[in-house]
Design an enzyme around this catalytic site. Sequence first.
Site, PDB file in Angstrom:
ATOM      1  N   CYS A   1      10.099  38.934   8.150  1.00  0.00           N
ATOM      2  CA  CYS A   1      10.400  38.364   6.831  1.00  0.00           C
ATOM      3  C   CYS A   1       9.549  37.111   6.608  1.00  0.00           C
ATOM      4  CB  CYS A   1      11.883  38.044   6.763  1.00  0.00           C
ATOM      5  SG  CYS A   1      12.390  37.252   5.237  1.00  0.00           S
TER       6      CYS A   1
ATOM      7  N   GLU B   1      46.022  -0.827  -3.371  1.00  0.00           N
ATOM      8  CA  GLU B   1      45.066  -0.548  -2.293  1.00  0.00           C
ATOM      9  C   GLU B   1      44.097   0.508  -2.773  1.00  0.00           C
ATOM     10  OE1 GLU B   1      47.450   1.031   0.814  1.00  0.00           O
ATOM     11  OE2 GLU B   1      48.732  -0.739   0.872  1.00  0.00           O
TER      12      GLU B   1
ATOM     13  N   PHE C   1      41.981  21.078  -9.572  1.00  0.00           N
ATOM     14  CA  PHE C   1      42.991  21.627  -8.678  1.00  0.00           C
ATOM     15  C   PHE C   1      44.362  21.031  -9.016  1.00  0.00           C
ATOM     16  CE2 PHE C   1      44.231  23.744  -4.779  1.00  0.00           C
ATOM     17  CZ  PHE C   1      45.376  23.062  -4.414  1.00  0.00           C
TER      18      PHE C   1
ATOM     19  N   CYS D   1      19.280  37.278   6.553  1.00  0.00           N
ATOM     20  CA  CYS D   1      18.321  38.364   6.563  1.00  0.00           C
ATOM     21  C   CYS D   1      18.006  38.617   8.033  1.00  0.00           C
ATOM     22  CB  CYS D   1      17.049  37.977   5.815  1.00  0.00           C
ATOM     23  SG  CYS D   1      15.702  39.132   6.147  1.00  0.00           S
TER      24      CYS D   1
ATOM     25  N   LYS E   1      51.855   0.583  -4.423  1.00  0.00           N
ATOM     26  CA  LYS E   1      53.080   0.726  -3.627  1.00  0.00           C
ATOM     27  C   LYS E   1      54.017  -0.444  -3.882  1.00  0.00           C
ATOM     28  CE  LYS E   1      50.414   2.697   0.153  1.00  0.00           C
ATOM     29  NZ  LYS E   1      49.775   2.447   1.445  1.00  0.00           N
TER      30      LYS E   1
ATOM     31  N   LYS F   1      44.008   8.244  -9.730  1.00  0.00           N
ATOM     32  CA  LYS F   1      42.698   8.758  -9.290  1.00  0.00           C
ATOM     33  C   LYS F   1      41.621   8.463 -10.318  1.00  0.00           C
ATOM     34  CE  LYS F   1      43.309  12.760  -6.816  1.00  0.00           C
ATOM     35  NZ  LYS F   1      42.603  13.403  -5.713  1.00  0.00           N
TER      36      LYS F   1
ATOM     37  N   CYS G   1      17.334  40.953   0.993  1.00  0.00           N
ATOM     38  CA  CYS G   1      16.544  39.736   1.122  1.00  0.00           C
ATOM     39  C   CYS G   1      15.599  39.625  -0.077  1.00  0.00           C
ATOM     40  CB  CYS G   1      15.751  39.764   2.422  1.00  0.00           C
ATOM     41  SG  CYS G   1      14.655  38.350   2.578  1.00  0.00           S
TER      42      CYS G   1
ATOM     43  N   LYS H   1      42.319   4.066  -2.504  1.00  0.00           N
ATOM     44  CA  LYS H   1      42.683   5.352  -1.937  1.00  0.00           C
ATOM     45  C   LYS H   1      41.433   5.908  -1.263  1.00  0.00           C
ATOM     46  CE  LYS H   1      45.160   9.563  -3.096  1.00  0.00           C
ATOM     47  NZ  LYS H   1      44.381  10.487  -2.295  1.00  0.00           N
TER      48      LYS H   1
ATOM     49  N   TYR I   1      49.515   2.042   6.246  1.00  0.00           N
ATOM     50  CA  TYR I   1      50.962   2.198   6.226  1.00  0.00           C
ATOM     51  C   TYR I   1      51.506   2.105   7.646  1.00  0.00           C
ATOM     52  CZ  TYR I   1      55.422   3.883   4.429  1.00  0.00           C
ATOM     53  OH  TYR I   1      56.715   3.987   4.050  1.00  0.00           O
TER      54      TYR I   1
ATOM     55  N   ASP J   1      39.086   8.377   0.659  1.00  0.00           N
ATOM     56  CA  ASP J   1      38.986   9.826   0.554  1.00  0.00           C
ATOM     57  C   ASP J   1      38.428  10.423   1.837  1.00  0.00           C
ATOM     58  OD1 ASP J   1      39.027  12.345  -0.465  1.00  0.00           O
ATOM     59  OD2 ASP J   1      37.228  12.117  -1.683  1.00  0.00           O
TER      60      ASP J   1
ATOM     61  N   CYS K   1      11.853  40.076   1.634  1.00  0.00           N
ATOM     62  CA  CYS K   1      11.370  41.258   2.348  1.00  0.00           C
ATOM     63  C   CYS K   1      12.183  42.505   2.031  1.00  0.00           C
ATOM     64  CB  CYS K   1      11.323  40.998   3.854  1.00  0.00           C
ATOM     65  SG  CYS K   1      12.950  40.910   4.601  1.00  0.00           S
TER      66      CYS K   1
END
Length: 665
Positions: free
Chosen positions: A428, A111, A35, A422, A286, A310, A404, A113, A224, A115, A407
């Site tokens: 089922c 420090e 990302f 389903c 920091k 990271k 499904c 990090k 902080y 998550d 079934c």
Amino acid sequence: MDQIREQIEALRRQLHEHNYNYYVLSQPVISDQEFDRMMAELISLEKQYPEYADPNSPSVRVGSDINKSFTQVPHRYPMLSLQNTYSEGEVTEFYNRVKKSLNEDFDVVCELKYDGTSISLIYEEGRLTRAVTRGDGQKGDDVTANVRTIRNVPLILRGEQIPPYIEVRGEILLPWSSFDELNRERAAQEEPLFANPRNAASGTLKLQDSRLVASRRLESYVYYMLGESLPTESHFENMTLARRWGLNVSSAMKRCHTLEEVFDYLHYWERERRNLPVTTDGVVIKVDSLVQQRNLGNTSKFPRWAIAFKFNPERAVTTLKSVSWQVGRTGAVTPVANLEPVLLSGTTVKRASLYNEDAIEALDLHIGDKVYVEKGGEIIPKITGVDKEARSLPGSRVLFTPNCPDCGTPLVRNEDEAVHYCPNSEGCPPQIKGRIEHFVTRKAMDITIGPESISLLYDKGLIRDAADLYTLRFEDLARLERWGETSARNLLQSIERSKSVPYERVLYALGIRYVGETVARRLAHAFPQIDRLMDATEEELTAVEEIGGRIAQSVTAYFANPVNRAFVERLRAAGLQFTLSEEALAGRSEKLQGLTFVISGTFALHSRDEYKAMILQHGGKNSGSVSKKTDYILAGENMGPAKLEKAKKLGVKVIDEQTFLSMLR
Ligand code: IVH
């Protein structure tokens, strides 16, 4: 030119999609690293080609977690995020940049990090007055009621030098142990699992029922401090004071004077973080001096005085062989990826969760694809991406099965749910077998029969639902392949014994959605007779302690269905318990009212479950972990040493079985 424009737009579309998966569905399908990489690419393209600017680009928006039902409040100081990097080279660049612009001696603080989900805590005159989520960075949700339930968030600060107004920023996390426990419970209830502790923490913080929040054992770590009159001009000193005031400041915080020390810290925690009780995904560096921080200032999004390094998630590449579909007892259909076995953080991975249709589509998955699997923080490994370049002859595209797999009934997907169901719950087979399997489990009716035998009896037409177990005949069973008289007799005996299983466990055995063991026990005590429960309204149900709207709705919906009512009647005719026993009724007392117990170890006189039931029956509370609120630890053999130590530290009384039983006399 047009090609660039298309590239920018494609990135925006994908990032919007991933934001949605992450923030709305809480089910990210790519890694944070991927990302961040895409976001960096977009930002760089947008900078290079300003003519394609767009006010709605994901690059200008920080994901928002605003929930309509919480009051929104503005942040007095905006909640910025941090510049992220995966490269040690960029850490050096950061350090040198700071050195150059300050042009004087400086310290940095390293420090971990954490998550989780970020939080802003406001203390006025030393009292917690408000807790607000990050939201869009400018305004967030007021989740004070929920945060107050978090055990290591002090409600009142103690000690000296406490400013009249401070904001403390930190992270809310769900420790691994609680996360595993929560997912185990959810699996048993066939509720969708949380992908990782972070999603579980943010989901929990947004629950409407703060009692439920309290039961989930969130933890806070603060990192902080903001305010007009802070005690010192050093971040490190302020955090050290904060720790003395009772705030949970990580003991991993370290002040460093050289870049070398910073790298030592990075390398140490890259290994050691595996032994921590909570998830961390990096290190934050920091500048220590607040004066220097102010001099360095902020960009529109990041402070210039800090950077996040990271850690690389553990990842492997393998081939997607096929996708199979699993139908659970509630009818939820889950896709599972079958993979070419691959080694990942010490275990062989053959299968990975694909969550739902949206996740599959976002990946654009094809059979035969080379896929990335990660176990960063997840219990079930997940597919985080596809190596599209390695795709020479793409196999068939993976599409969510419209019917499904068992079934053939067309699946349904509710408007705002990602899950396919389903709807054929009556016909089922895996749903029916699943309900019977639940019915016979040890904590329910405790009938000794395994899934294969259930399947066999079902396939032979001997049972169509759990009530049919009570009409099984010896001749039919003894005739079954590989069964014989002994097996037949044993099963019938076990079924016979189940008729004395107490009402509360029968209630649990019915398999009503969201009615787990504890809820069933609560309901049984509040409605000591099933007929009263069957006719209870939602209002009557929610009036019971610990029963919320979701459970109430599920219970009324269950009993509104004539098929279920008929099922209960057949069980009743078979002789099952549908009334709270005289003993349980008579044995109820308030002797343990207001007391919280933690049960640990193994016992000689009663089972753990029996002790749990006794505690509830006498007005007490059960809890899974030791804290300041614990009154007693009921300890058996082999109690965990960590618990014992914690108990000693907190001064919690540890009692044995005999002492406990004498408390009830
Ligand atoms: S400092 C202005 N310190 O990471 C600086 N953040 O990517 C504020 N986080 O929103 C952040 N551990 O939720 C800081 N030791 C730590 C942290 C930390 C986790 C989170 C926090 C922040 C995000 C930034």
